[in-house]
Design a protein around this motif. Sequence first.
Motif, PDB file in Angstrom:
ATOM      1  N   SER A 216       0.833  -1.203   0.000  1.00  0.00           N
ATOM      2  CA  SER A 216       0.000   0.000   0.000  1.00  0.00           C
ATOM      3  C   SER A 216       0.871   1.258   0.000  1.00  0.00           C
ATOM      4  CB  SER A 216      -0.926   0.008   1.212  1.00  0.00           C
ATOM      5  OG  SER A 216      -0.189   0.043   2.425  1.00  0.00           O
ATOM      6  N   THR A 217       2.140   1.112   0.436  1.00  0.00           N
ATOM      7  CA  THR A 217       3.047   2.263   0.412  1.00  0.00           C
ATOM      8  C   THR A 217       3.318   2.735  -1.009  1.00  0.00           C
ATOM      9  OG1 THR A 217       4.973   0.795   0.430  1.00  0.00           O
ATOM     10  CG2 THR A 217       4.166   1.559   2.550  1.00  0.00           C
ATOM     11  N   ILE A 218       3.249   1.808  -1.967  1.00  0.00           N
ATOM     12  CA  ILE A 218       3.456   2.205  -3.358  1.00  0.00           C
ATOM     13  C   ILE A 218       2.375   3.187  -3.792  1.00  0.00           C
ATOM     14  CG2 ILE A 218       3.548   1.378  -5.735  1.00  0.00           C
ATOM     15  CD1 ILE A 218       5.974   0.635  -4.107  1.00  0.00           C
ATOM     16  N   PHE A 219       1.122   2.867  -3.478  1.00  0.00           N
ATOM     17  CA  PHE A 219       0.024   3.746  -3.868  1.00  0.00           C
ATOM     18  C   PHE A 219       0.018   5.023  -3.021  1.00  0.00           C
ATOM     19  CE2 PHE A 219      -1.218  -0.549  -5.056  1.00  0.00           C
ATOM     20  CZ  PHE A 219      -1.585  -0.363  -6.371  1.00  0.00           C
ATOM     21  N   MET A 220       0.414   4.901  -1.750  1.00  0.00           N
ATOM     22  CA  MET A 220       0.523   6.103  -0.919  1.00  0.00           C
ATOM     23  C   MET A 220       1.598   7.035  -1.450  1.00  0.00           C
ATOM     24  SD  MET A 220       0.277   4.234   2.795  1.00  0.00           S
ATOM     25  CE  MET A 220       0.952   5.674   3.620  1.00  0.00           C
ATOM     26  N   GLY A 221       2.671   6.447  -1.948  1.00  0.00           N
ATOM     27  CA  GLY A 221       3.761   7.269  -2.465  1.00  0.00           C
ATOM     28  C   GLY A 221       3.378   8.106  -3.657  1.00  0.00           C
ATOM     29  N   CYS A 222       2.318   7.719  -4.341  1.00  0.00           N
ATOM     30  CA  CYS A 222       1.863   8.503  -5.491  1.00  0.00           C
ATOM     31  C   CYS A 222       1.367   9.883  -5.077  1.00  0.00           C
ATOM     32  CB  CYS A 222       0.743   7.768  -6.224  1.00  0.00           C
ATOM     33  SG  CYS A 222       1.193   6.142  -6.880  1.00  0.00           S
ATOM     34  N   PHE A 223       0.898   9.997  -3.843  1.00  0.00           N
ATOM     35  CA  PHE A 223       0.256  11.230  -3.390  1.00  0.00           C
ATOM     36  C   PHE A 223       1.075  11.948  -2.319  1.00  0.00           C
ATOM     37  CE2 PHE A 223      -2.969   8.173  -4.716  1.00  0.00           C
ATOM     38  CZ  PHE A 223      -3.599   8.898  -5.714  1.00  0.00           C
ATOM     39  N   VAL A 224       2.358  11.640  -2.228  1.00  0.00           N
ATOM     40  CA  VAL A 224       3.255  12.295  -1.273  1.00  0.00           C
ATOM     41  C   VAL A 224       4.270  13.120  -2.052  1.00  0.00           C
ATOM     42  CG1 VAL A 224       5.036  11.920   0.474  1.00  0.00           C
ATOM     43  CG2 VAL A 224       2.948  10.542   0.494  1.00  0.00           C
ATOM     44  N   LYS A 225       4.503  14.313  -1.589  1.00  0.00           N
ATOM     45  CA  LYS A 225       5.373  15.227  -2.329  1.00  0.00           C
ATOM     46  C   LYS A 225       6.789  14.698  -2.455  1.00  0.00           C
ATOM     47  CE  LYS A 225       6.326  20.149  -2.766  1.00  0.00           C
ATOM     48  NZ  LYS A 225       6.091  21.515  -2.202  1.00  0.00           N
ATOM     49  N   ASN A 226       7.396  14.250  -1.355  1.00  0.00           N
ATOM     50  CA  ASN A 226       8.750  13.681  -1.405  1.00  0.00           C
ATOM     51  C   ASN A 226       8.913  12.727  -0.229  1.00  0.00           C
ATOM     52  OD1 ASN A 226      11.379  13.095  -2.022  1.00  0.00           O
ATOM     53  ND2 ASN A 226      12.110  15.215  -1.945  1.00  0.00           N
ATOM     54  N   TRP A 227       8.823  11.449  -0.500  1.00  0.00           N
ATOM     55  CA  TRP A 227       8.812  10.432   0.547  1.00  0.00           C
ATOM     56  C   TRP A 227      10.086  10.502   1.396  1.00  0.00           C
ATOM     57  CZ3 TRP A 227       4.806   6.910   1.360  1.00  0.00           C
ATOM     58  CH2 TRP A 227       5.047   5.959   2.358  1.00  0.00           C
ATOM     59  N   GLY A 228       9.896  10.486   2.714  1.00  0.00           N
ATOM     60  CA  GLY A 228      11.021  10.538   3.639  1.00  0.00           C
ATOM     61  C   GLY A 228      11.429  11.942   4.018  1.00  0.00           C
ATOM     62  N   ILE A 229      10.944  12.935   3.270  1.00  0.00           N
ATOM     63  CA  ILE A 229      11.314  14.332   3.537  1.00  0.00           C
ATOM     64  C   ILE A 229      10.071  15.188   3.737  1.00  0.00           C
ATOM     65  CG2 ILE A 229      12.517  16.354   2.633  1.00  0.00           C
ATOM     66  CD1 ILE A 229      14.281  14.440   1.022  1.00  0.00           C
ATOM     67  N   ASP A 230       9.177  15.144   2.775  1.00  0.00           N
ATOM     68  CA  ASP A 230       7.975  15.981   2.818  1.00  0.00           C
ATOM     69  C   ASP A 230       6.767  15.111   2.467  1.00  0.00           C
ATOM     70  OD1 ASP A 230       6.014  17.871   2.722  1.00  0.00           O
ATOM     71  OD2 ASP A 230       6.994  19.153   1.234  1.00  0.00           O
ATOM     72  N   ARG A 417      13.219  10.725  -6.344  1.00  0.00           N
ATOM     73  CA  ARG A 417      11.869  11.107  -6.772  1.00  0.00           C
ATOM     74  C   ARG A 417      10.958   9.895  -6.593  1.00  0.00           C
ATOM     75  NH1 ARG A 417      11.408  15.629  -9.861  1.00  0.00           N
ATOM     76  NH2 ARG A 417       9.237  15.422  -9.171  1.00  0.00           N
ATOM     77  N   PHE A 418      10.765   9.498  -5.331  1.00  0.00           N
ATOM     78  CA  PHE A 418      10.005   8.291  -5.036  1.00  0.00           C
ATOM     79  C   PHE A 418       8.528   8.421  -5.419  1.00  0.00           C
ATOM     80  CE2 PHE A 418      13.465   7.816  -1.786  1.00  0.00           C
ATOM     81  CZ  PHE A 418      14.048   6.698  -2.378  1.00  0.00           C
ATOM     82  N   GLY A 419       8.009   9.631  -5.422  1.00  0.00           N
ATOM     83  CA  GLY A 419       6.619   9.832  -5.825  1.00  0.00           C
ATOM     84  C   GLY A 419       6.400   9.453  -7.280  1.00  0.00           C
ATOM     85  N   LEU A 420       7.317   9.893  -8.141  1.00  0.00           N
ATOM     86  CA  LEU A 420       7.210   9.559  -9.561  1.00  0.00           C
ATOM     87  C   LEU A 420       7.410   8.058  -9.778  1.00  0.00           C
ATOM     88  CD1 LEU A 420       9.224  12.529 -11.131  1.00  0.00           C
ATOM     89  CD2 LEU A 420       6.793  12.401 -10.549  1.00  0.00           C
ATOM     90  N   ALA A 421       8.362   7.476  -9.056  1.00  0.00           N
ATOM     91  CA  ALA A 421       8.590   6.035  -9.166  1.00  0.00           C
ATOM     92  C   ALA A 421       7.366   5.249  -8.718  1.00  0.00           C
ATOM     93  CB  ALA A 421       9.816   5.636  -8.338  1.00  0.00           C
ATOM     94  N   SER A 422       6.695   5.714  -7.677  1.00  0.00           N
ATOM     95  CA  SER A 422       5.494   5.033  -7.184  1.00  0.00           C
ATOM     96  C   SER A 422       4.365   5.081  -8.204  1.00  0.00           C
ATOM     97  CB  SER A 422       5.039   5.665  -5.869  1.00  0.00           C
ATOM     98  OG  SER A 422       6.010   5.506  -4.852  1.00  0.00           O
ATOM     99  N   VAL A 423       4.217   6.205  -8.879  1.00  0.00           N
ATOM    100  CA  VAL A 423       3.162   6.321  -9.895  1.00  0.00           C
ATOM    101  C   VAL A 423       3.383   5.314 -11.017  1.00  0.00           C
ATOM    102  CG1 VAL A 423       2.165   7.822 -11.655  1.00  0.00           C
ATOM    103  CG2 VAL A 423       2.667   8.733  -9.387  1.00  0.00           C
TER     104      VAL A 423
END
Length: 455
Positions: A216-230, A417-423
């Motif tokens: 579920s973290t993969i899908f959550m990462g789509c909507f986070v600005k910068n995982w681990g930072i923001d 850029r974990f958000g882009l990778a998650s998308v």
Amino acid sequence: MLSGGDTFFKIYFSLQECSLTLSIILLFGSNGLITKQLLKMNWDIYGLDGLVIAQTMGMFPIAYLTMVGVLESIDSTLEEAAMNLGASRWKIFSTITLPLSLPGLLSSWLLVFTNSVADFANPLMLGGKFNVLSVTAYLEVTGMNRLDRGAALSLLLLLPTLTAFYLQRYVVNRKSYVTVTGKPSGRIVEIVSPKTKIFLTTLVYIIVFFLIGLYSTIFMGCFVKNWGIDYTFTTANIKEALQRGKDALVDTTILASVAMPIAGIFSMIVAFLFVRKKFPGKKILQGLVLLPFSIPGTLIGISYVIAFNKPPIILVGTAAIIVINYVIRELPVGVEGGVATLKQIDPSIEEAAQNLGANPQTVFSTIILPLIRPAFISSLSYTFVRSMTAVSAVVFLISAKWYHITMQIYNFSENLRFGLASVLSSVLIIIILTVFGLLRILVKKSEYLEKTIVQ
């Protein structure tokens, strides 16, 4: 017993290939949600412990897809007869079910072992200071420009692989495992006791919930600005990722769709030849079919570049060389699954059809292929997933015209850029699950092979 979880494990098969490493890093990496944000721990997932977790979780769908076809093919009348004669459930399992499933069990072990030995992506991203031979060989070639040393190290990988292969063949060929005859049973007898069923079902659900939480973290990462930072909510990742990765997604899907039927049909034909036909050099050919699975993909990619970069055959930079890599690289899984299933089918069924005038093509398409449908579906599914999520060999074969989505995901991850990778990972999951559904519709099970579970 676990038929209800079949769909989930098919889904998990698609998830683990394209998102396993990314989800582990998001949760347990240096800035992981659990290790750093929640528990404030200095420990991270990099090293032997993380690699063992990733390998175990990443490889068991291979074993599952091989075993499920074998277990479905076992004639349950043998188990039912033993139960009617008063045999205990454990006696039935240990003396009938387990021995008859030995070809699938050993094939699963062989595939997992060889894949683990030659795995490249997980050790590269999660190995940390723990060195493995496949990554060392890759660094010798690409980092040190020492092709001879890299080739020598890769040859060392063949020793355990060939040993495991011949050991597996020796054990399987000692006995007969035929259970599918001219009158197959239409039922599967459930031999598991109620208490054991509750325990195993609970264990499976625990694993399921853990995996759901993990991915579920993969899908959550789509909507986070910068995982681990923001962790600010945003939808900007979706638009940017699709714009930058659209062409790579289209290229990857086309290449995987072309390779899937070729590898699936070819692997079933090869498995049929190995089990039903005798010809000189068969054992050597069986070993050669397994070799692409045991050699690091990086060195396979390099060998393709060397072999097809000069006249008379120039394939570097074309789609053909990528499709060839997909088919040859993933062929062992389909072949092993087909061999394990064919070991259970009585050759007299084919002989009867031939005696009635059917040609070899008709026998294969109307008798053999329906009987080995589980192995065929597994081969198609595995080839498509691995083609969509390939890393090691593809890195040397992609070009400006034919790019691969995993390289785009890897580049996004490397640049944090974990958000882009998650998308892009989420889109991959959706595509793969859609293809799984289409396969189930197009390659239908014969109504004569349908089985019902009885208590």
